[in-house]
Design a protein around this motif. Structure first.
Motif, mmCIF file in Angstrom:
data_model
loop_
_atom_site.group_PDB
_atom_site.id
_atom_site.type_symbol
_atom_site.label_atom_id
_atom_site.label_comp_id
_atom_site.label_asym_id
_atom_site.label_seq_id
_atom_site.Cartn_x
_atom_site.Cartn_y
_atom_site.Cartn_z
ATOM 1 N N GLN A 2 -7.780 52.312 47.030
ATOM 2 C CA GLN A 2 -8.860 52.812 47.874
ATOM 3 C C GLN A 2 -9.094 51.897 49.080
ATOM 4 O O GLN A 2 -9.435 52.367 50.150
ATOM 5 C CB GLN A 2 -10.144 52.922 47.041
ATOM 6 C CG GLN A 2 -11.303 53.566 47.764
ATOM 7 C CD GLN A 2 -11.076 55.038 48.051
ATOM 8 O OE1 GLN A 2 -10.279 55.684 47.375
ATOM 9 N NE2 GLN A 2 -11.740 55.555 49.056
ATOM 10 N N THR A 5 -6.970 52.817 52.062
ATOM 11 C CA THR A 5 -7.444 54.044 52.710
ATOM 12 C C THR A 5 -8.636 53.738 53.611
ATOM 13 O O THR A 5 -8.689 54.186 54.748
ATOM 14 C CB THR A 5 -7.839 55.091 51.656
ATOM 15 O OG1 THR A 5 -6.727 55.305 50.811
ATOM 16 C CG2 THR A 5 -8.236 56.391 52.298
ATOM 17 N N ASN A 6 -9.568 52.937 53.103
ATOM 18 C CA ASN A 6 -10.737 52.580 53.903
ATOM 19 C C ASN A 6 -10.355 51.732 55.104
ATOM 20 O O ASN A 6 -10.897 51.914 56.188
ATOM 21 C CB ASN A 6 -11.760 51.839 53.045
ATOM 22 C CG ASN A 6 -12.462 52.766 52.079
ATOM 23 O OD1 ASN A 6 -12.489 53.973 52.285
ATOM 24 N ND2 ASN A 6 -13.004 52.213 51.009
ATOM 25 N N ARG A 9 -8.791 53.997 57.678
ATOM 26 C CA ARG A 9 -9.822 54.827 58.289
ATOM 27 C C ARG A 9 -10.621 54.020 59.304
ATOM 28 O O ARG A 9 -10.919 54.497 60.396
ATOM 29 C CB ARG A 9 -10.738 55.366 57.184
ATOM 30 C CG ARG A 9 -11.346 56.694 57.519
ATOM 31 C CD ARG A 9 -12.134 57.235 56.343
ATOM 32 N NE ARG A 9 -11.219 57.853 55.388
ATOM 33 C CZ ARG A 9 -11.432 57.958 54.094
ATOM 34 N NH1 ARG A 9 -12.515 57.469 53.556
ATOM 35 N NH2 ARG A 9 -10.553 58.544 53.307
ATOM 36 N N ARG A 10 -10.972 52.782 58.931
ATOM 37 C CA ARG A 10 -11.719 51.922 59.854
ATOM 38 C C ARG A 10 -10.901 51.616 61.105
ATOM 39 O O ARG A 10 -11.427 51.633 62.215
ATOM 40 C CB ARG A 10 -12.102 50.613 59.157
ATOM 41 C CG ARG A 10 -13.478 50.659 58.590
ATOM 42 C CD ARG A 10 -13.897 49.298 58.082
ATOM 43 N NE ARG A 10 -14.006 49.395 56.638
ATOM 44 C CZ ARG A 10 -13.343 48.660 55.754
ATOM 45 N NH1 ARG A 10 -12.539 47.717 56.164
ATOM 46 N NH2 ARG A 10 -13.499 48.847 54.481
ATOM 47 N N ARG A 12 -8.461 53.434 62.390
ATOM 48 C CA ARG A 12 -8.365 54.653 63.203
ATOM 49 C C ARG A 12 -9.663 54.915 63.952
ATOM 50 O O ARG A 12 -9.646 55.236 65.146
ATOM 51 C CB ARG A 12 -8.025 55.847 62.308
ATOM 52 C CG ARG A 12 -7.756 57.116 63.115
ATOM 53 C CD ARG A 12 -7.524 58.311 62.232
ATOM 54 N NE ARG A 12 -8.759 58.623 61.517
ATOM 55 C CZ ARG A 12 -8.822 58.967 60.236
ATOM 56 N NH1 ARG A 12 -7.737 59.028 59.514
ATOM 57 N NH2 ARG A 12 -9.986 59.237 59.671
ATOM 58 N N ASN A 13 -10.798 54.743 63.283
ATOM 59 C CA ASN A 13 -12.088 54.950 63.940
ATOM 60 C C ASN A 13 -12.300 53.954 65.071
ATOM 61 O O ASN A 13 -12.839 54.303 66.120
ATOM 62 C CB ASN A 13 -13.220 54.832 62.923
ATOM 63 C CG ASN A 13 -13.251 56.007 61.967
ATOM 64 O OD1 ASN A 13 -12.624 57.037 62.215
ATOM 65 N ND2 ASN A 13 -13.951 55.842 60.866
#
Length: 58
Positions: A2, A5-6, A9-10, A12-13
């Motif tokens: 996990q 994934t986080n 995501r961070r 990409r953001n």
């Protein structure tokens, strides 16, 4: 698993936010550059208002 994934995501953001900020900055710079046609007149909101009055008067 996990945490990867986080982290992705961070990342990409962060990249998307940086691109948005860069786009806004470029747009503002282009707008300011196009608006500066006469350096002798007043600047700021009053300058835009007096320019509008000049256009209306003809």
């Amino acid at each position: 698993m996990q945490s990867r994934t986080n982290a992705g995501r961070r990342t990409r953001n962060t990249v998307v936010l940086a691109l948005i900020v860069a786009g806004l900055w470029a747009g503002i710079a282009l707008t300011r550059g196009a608006a500066r046609t006469d350096e002798s007149g007043p600047t700021g909101p009053v300058g835009h208002f007096s320019r509008a009055v000049e256009l209306i008067r003809g």
